[in-house]
Design a protein around this motif. Structure first.
Motif, mmCIF file in Angstrom:
data_model
loop_
_atom_site.group_PDB
_atom_site.id
_atom_site.type_symbol
_atom_site.label_atom_id
_atom_site.label_comp_id
_atom_site.label_asym_id
_atom_site.label_seq_id
_atom_site.Cartn_x
_atom_site.Cartn_y
_atom_site.Cartn_z
ATOM 1 N N LEU A 1 44.106 -59.572 -12.369
ATOM 2 C CA LEU A 1 43.594 -60.935 -12.389
ATOM 3 C C LEU A 1 42.164 -60.985 -11.879
ATOM 4 C CD1 LEU A 1 46.598 -63.081 -11.046
ATOM 5 C CD2 LEU A 1 45.723 -62.975 -13.395
ATOM 6 N N ALA A 2 41.865 -60.195 -10.844
ATOM 7 C CA ALA A 2 40.514 -60.180 -10.290
ATOM 8 C C ALA A 2 39.517 -59.670 -11.321
ATOM 9 C CB ALA A 2 40.478 -59.313 -9.036
ATOM 10 N N HIS A 3 39.904 -58.664 -12.088
ATOM 11 C CA HIS A 3 39.010 -58.157 -13.134
ATOM 12 C C HIS A 3 38.781 -59.205 -14.211
ATOM 13 C CE1 HIS A 3 37.961 -56.041 -16.900
ATOM 14 N NE2 HIS A 3 37.168 -55.367 -16.094
ATOM 15 N N GLU A 4 39.835 -59.904 -14.612
ATOM 16 C CA GLU A 4 39.693 -60.945 -15.636
ATOM 17 C C GLU A 4 38.741 -62.046 -15.166
ATOM 18 O OE1 GLU A 4 40.819 -61.167 -18.817
ATOM 19 O OE2 GLU A 4 41.339 -59.061 -18.487
ATOM 20 N N ALA A 5 38.837 -62.400 -13.895
ATOM 21 C CA ALA A 5 37.955 -63.429 -13.354
ATOM 22 C C ALA A 5 36.510 -62.938 -13.306
ATOM 23 C CB ALA A 5 38.416 -63.834 -11.956
ATOM 24 N N ALA A 6 36.311 -61.680 -12.915
ATOM 25 C CA ALA A 6 34.962 -61.120 -12.889
ATOM 26 C C ALA A 6 34.374 -61.056 -14.289
ATOM 27 C CB ALA A 6 34.991 -59.727 -12.252
ATOM 28 N N LEU A 7 35.200 -60.695 -15.264
ATOM 29 C CA LEU A 7 34.744 -60.641 -16.653
ATOM 30 C C LEU A 7 34.356 -62.026 -17.149
ATOM 31 C CD1 LEU A 7 34.448 -58.770 -19.163
ATOM 32 C CD2 LEU A 7 36.818 -59.355 -19.733
ATOM 33 N N ALA A 8 35.165 -63.022 -16.842
ATOM 34 C CA ALA A 8 34.854 -64.400 -17.252
ATOM 35 C C ALA A 8 33.571 -64.886 -16.596
ATOM 36 C CB ALA A 8 36.017 -65.318 -16.892
ATOM 37 N N ALA A 9 33.377 -64.552 -15.320
ATOM 38 C CA ALA A 9 32.159 -64.968 -14.613
ATOM 39 C C ALA A 9 30.932 -64.294 -15.210
ATOM 40 C CB ALA A 9 32.276 -64.634 -13.127
ATOM 41 N N ALA A 10 31.051 -63.031 -15.602
ATOM 42 C CA ALA A 10 29.927 -62.324 -16.220
ATOM 43 C C ALA A 10 29.549 -62.964 -17.552
ATOM 44 C CB ALA A 10 30.290 -60.851 -16.417
ATOM 45 N N GLY B 1 40.980 -53.783 4.334
ATOM 46 C CA GLY B 1 41.464 -54.369 3.091
ATOM 47 C C GLY B 1 41.287 -55.867 2.978
ATOM 48 N N VAL B 2 40.406 -56.445 3.773
ATOM 49 C CA VAL B 2 40.115 -57.872 3.680
ATOM 50 C C VAL B 2 38.632 -58.053 3.383
ATOM 51 C CG1 VAL B 2 41.976 -58.481 5.242
ATOM 52 C CG2 VAL B 2 39.697 -58.061 6.161
ATOM 53 N N GLY B 3 38.248 -59.285 3.061
ATOM 54 C CA GLY B 3 36.845 -59.585 2.830
ATOM 55 C C GLY B 3 36.235 -58.720 1.747
ATOM 56 N N TYR B 4 35.137 -58.050 2.071
ATOM 57 C CA TYR B 4 34.478 -57.184 1.107
ATOM 58 C C TYR B 4 35.290 -55.932 0.812
ATOM 59 C CZ TYR B 4 30.238 -60.002 1.079
ATOM 60 O OH TYR B 4 29.343 -61.029 0.913
ATOM 61 N N GLY B 5 36.392 -55.749 1.505
ATOM 62 C CA GLY B 5 37.289 -54.656 1.168
ATOM 63 C C GLY B 5 38.074 -54.904 -0.103
ATOM 64 N N HIS B 6 38.135 -56.161 -0.558
ATOM 65 C CA HIS B 6 38.784 -56.498 -1.825
ATOM 66 C C HIS B 6 37.937 -56.023 -2.994
ATOM 67 C CE1 HIS B 6 42.151 -58.889 -0.485
ATOM 68 N NE2 HIS B 6 41.386 -59.695 0.214
ATOM 69 N N ALA B 7 38.595 -55.638 -4.081
ATOM 70 C CA ALA B 7 37.871 -55.403 -5.331
ATOM 71 C C ALA B 7 37.379 -56.751 -5.875
ATOM 72 C CB ALA B 7 38.786 -54.731 -6.350
ATOM 73 N N TYR B 8 36.213 -56.743 -6.481
ATOM 74 C CA TYR B 8 35.613 -57.956 -7.071
ATOM 75 C C TYR B 8 35.495 -59.080 -6.039
ATOM 76 C CZ TYR B 8 36.778 -55.251 -11.199
ATOM 77 O OH TYR B 8 36.871 -54.231 -12.111
ATOM 78 N N THR C 1 36.435 -50.039 -20.689
ATOM 79 C CA THR C 1 35.903 -49.671 -19.381
ATOM 80 C C THR C 1 35.837 -50.904 -18.491
ATOM 81 O OG1 THR C 1 34.557 -47.961 -20.410
ATOM 82 C CG2 THR C 1 33.982 -48.607 -18.162
ATOM 83 N N ARG C 2 36.474 -50.848 -17.353
ATOM 84 C CA ARG C 2 36.481 -52.010 -16.464
ATOM 85 C C ARG C 2 35.109 -52.226 -15.819
ATOM 86 N NH1 ARG C 2 41.781 -53.858 -13.328
ATOM 87 N NH2 ARG C 2 43.160 -54.008 -15.126
ATOM 88 N N LEU C 3 34.834 -53.457 -15.491
ATOM 89 C CA LEU C 3 33.605 -53.777 -14.795
ATOM 90 C C LEU C 3 33.557 -53.084 -13.431
ATOM 91 C CD1 LEU C 3 33.416 -57.650 -15.370
ATOM 92 C CD2 LEU C 3 32.559 -55.839 -16.841
ATOM 93 N N PRO C 4 32.370 -52.819 -12.898
ATOM 94 C CA PRO C 4 32.301 -52.282 -11.532
ATOM 95 C C PRO C 4 32.995 -53.234 -10.560
ATOM 96 C CG PRO C 4 30.170 -52.151 -12.628
ATOM 97 C CD PRO C 4 31.052 -52.967 -13.518
ATOM 98 N N ALA C 5 33.739 -52.674 -9.631
ATOM 99 C CA ALA C 5 34.518 -53.506 -8.702
ATOM 100 C C ALA C 5 33.697 -53.992 -7.524
ATOM 101 C CB ALA C 5 35.725 -52.735 -8.189
ATOM 102 N N LYS C 6 32.489 -53.440 -7.347
ATOM 103 C CA LYS C 6 31.620 -53.829 -6.238
ATOM 104 C C LYS C 6 30.289 -54.329 -6.777
ATOM 105 C CE LYS C 6 34.502 -52.576 -2.996
ATOM 106 N NZ LYS C 6 35.130 -53.564 -2.077
ATOM 107 N N GLY C 7 29.434 -54.772 -5.871
ATOM 108 C CA GLY C 7 28.112 -55.228 -6.291
ATOM 109 C C GLY C 7 28.163 -56.602 -6.909
ATOM 110 N N SER D 1 20.353 -48.947 -3.796
ATOM 111 C CA SER D 1 21.661 -49.594 -3.884
ATOM 112 C C SER D 1 22.567 -48.924 -4.912
ATOM 113 C CB SER D 1 21.491 -51.079 -4.234
ATOM 114 O OG SER D 1 20.777 -51.223 -5.442
ATOM 115 N N ALA D 2 21.997 -48.178 -5.885
ATOM 116 C CA ALA D 2 22.824 -47.534 -6.899
ATOM 117 C C ALA D 2 23.791 -46.557 -6.231
ATOM 118 C CB ALA D 2 21.941 -46.796 -7.905
ATOM 119 N N GLY D 3 25.047 -46.663 -6.614
ATOM 120 C CA GLY D 3 26.041 -45.758 -6.045
ATOM 121 C C GLY D 3 26.662 -46.254 -4.770
ATOM 122 N N GLY D 4 26.254 -47.426 -4.290
ATOM 123 C CA GLY D 4 26.886 -48.016 -3.118
ATOM 124 C C GLY D 4 26.627 -47.265 -1.834
ATOM 125 N N VAL D 5 25.384 -46.848 -1.602
ATOM 126 C CA VAL D 5 25.066 -46.116 -0.378
ATOM 127 C C VAL D 5 25.203 -47.024 0.836
ATOM 128 C CG1 VAL D 5 23.504 -44.541 -1.568
ATOM 129 C CG2 VAL D 5 22.606 -46.655 -0.590
#
Length: 407
Positions: free
Chosen positions: A327-336, A230-237, A399-405, A135-139
């Motif tokens: 905003l999506a990054h801030e939410a991901a950071l708060a969730a982490a 660009g929908v669903g899992y196409g979104h960042a975070y 450094t921003r959080l990974p946008a996937k995974g 899974s590393a690297g998003g194969v």
């Protein structure tokens, strides 16, 4: 799928507290048999059906002027269900993710079909992880969708298909021969699909988080959503809700520990010969333990709800047609951050519960160890050390959080 249910729950609720008050008696009923079900391995089909009929899975639907519950309101309810039975709460995790990513905002087309199914009580599961895949690297996943006529054929095997055994639809992550990533959303009972309850985890034993086989399954063109659109899992975070939902369940376990601790202490008639009080409920040492368990449950819930407010900002922006990466990054950071707080306190509390009752608490009939096993299992859904390192990298270097995974 079960028969259609009364859709009156789609009216705008007065507030989240009103919905919680409506559902709490049902949660109490679910809690009454939770320990026995887990101990005897009785799969909670009946309990899932009750939640289906109560419209639990439709609490976030967006229909006309009805916006449904906010994430904060929803996750407060999830915490209460998690306190009643963490297995049952977990069964709906992927359902809410699919609803949010692919159905909730639909106004026409296949998305509206899925939305209407949810309104009638349908439950959605997930097939994503593959054993043996790097899974590393998003194969790309090994699971494939190959064009055939005006549709596709799906082939592959998934693991951790949490909730799918109880579901009506399943979202399967797959790739085309030319390496386009896609989500396939199809009925679970379609020919060629086999869901196997072979999950052997120490905790969360009733979620059926086992293997899903997809053998030459017919998929219609409208049932495929490509990430490139660009929908669903196409979104960042796109996984932030899924991560925070797990933390809400773990916060619910901390609340369950507190509830059991209170019952244990008030139900004790004997105490240690060196105790400082004849009545256990008057012993300051035992009261200190109970107070600390109460504090842990409070902190866990507060962390989840604070992160949910950040996620609500993302949801509000998307409802207005704006996909704000900041905003999506801030939410991901708060969730982490919430995950680290919640996991530590719930796991610690589940162990400290035994300080209130001594050896008698270790009785298998009481099944109190399920709280630790369930919290520990849920916490492993994504490694806390990875979350902590990512948060540290952001604090030190921006450094921003990974946008996937798992973010």
């Amino acid at each position: 799928m079960n028969k259609p249910v009364d859709a009156s729950f789609l009216r705008p609720p007065a507030d989240g507290e009103a919905e919680l008050a409506r559902l709490q008696p049902l949660f109490d009923r679910i809690e009454a048999g939770a320990s026995e079900r887990e101990r005897e391995r009785i799969l909670p089909f009946a309990e899932v059906a009750l939640l289906r009929e109560a419209g639990y899975g439709a609490l976030r639907l967006l229909r006309g002027d009805t916006v449904g519950l906010t994430f904060r309101q929803l996750l407060k309810i999830v915490i209460r269900l998690g306190a009643a039975d963490s297995n049952v709460a977990h069964i709906f995790r992927n359902h809410f993710t699919v609803n949010e990513l692919y159905a909730r905002r639909a106004r026409e087309g296949q998305g509206r079909v899925w939305q209407d199914a949810i309104a009638r009580g349908a439950i959605f599961g997930l097939g994503n992880i593959e054993l043996g895949a790097k899974s590393a690297g998003g194969v790309l996943p090994a699971t494939t969708i190959t064009p055939e006529g005006d549709g596709f054929r799906l082939e592959g095997t998934k693991y951790y298909t949490t909730g799918t055994l109880y579901a009506d639809y399943v979202l399967v992550r797959a790739a085309t021969p030319d390496e386009r990533l896609a989500s396939v959303i199809i009925p679970v009972r379609r020919e060629g699909i086999e869901i196997v309850d072979d999950w052997d985890g120490v905790g969360q034993r009733l979620t059926a988080s086992g293997t899903g086989h997809f053998r030459h399954v017919r998929v219609e063109g409208a049932e495929v959503v490509f990430d490139a659109d660009g929908v669903g899992y196409g979104h960042a975070y796109s996984n932030t809700l899924a991560q925070l939902y797990v933390s809400a369940i773990v916060a619910g376990i901390a609340r369950a520990v507190l509830n059991d601790a209170r019952r244990l202490l008030l139900g004790r008639t004997r105490t240690f010969y060196y105790a400082t009080a004849e009545r256990p409920a008057d012993d300051p040492l035992l009261l200190q333990v109970l107070g600390e368990l109460s504090t842990d449950a409070f902190a866990a819930e507060a962390a989840v709800l604070a992160a949910a407010e950040a996620l609500d900002e993302v949801g509000a922006a998307r409802d207005n047609g704006h996909d704000d990466a900041g905003l999506a990054h801030e939410a991901a950071l708060a969730a982490a951050k919430a995950k680290l707080i919640v996991d530590e306190r719930a796991i610690r509390s589940a162990g400290r519960l035994f300080d209130l009752a001594g050896a008698s608490a270790a009785s298998r009939a009481r099944n109190l160890d399920r709280h630790w096993r369930n919290a520990r299992t849920l916490a492993t859904h994504n490694p806390g050390v990875t979350k902590a390192a990512a948060i540290g990298a952001f604090e030190a270097n921006g450094t921003r959080l990974p946008a996937k995974g798992f973010f």
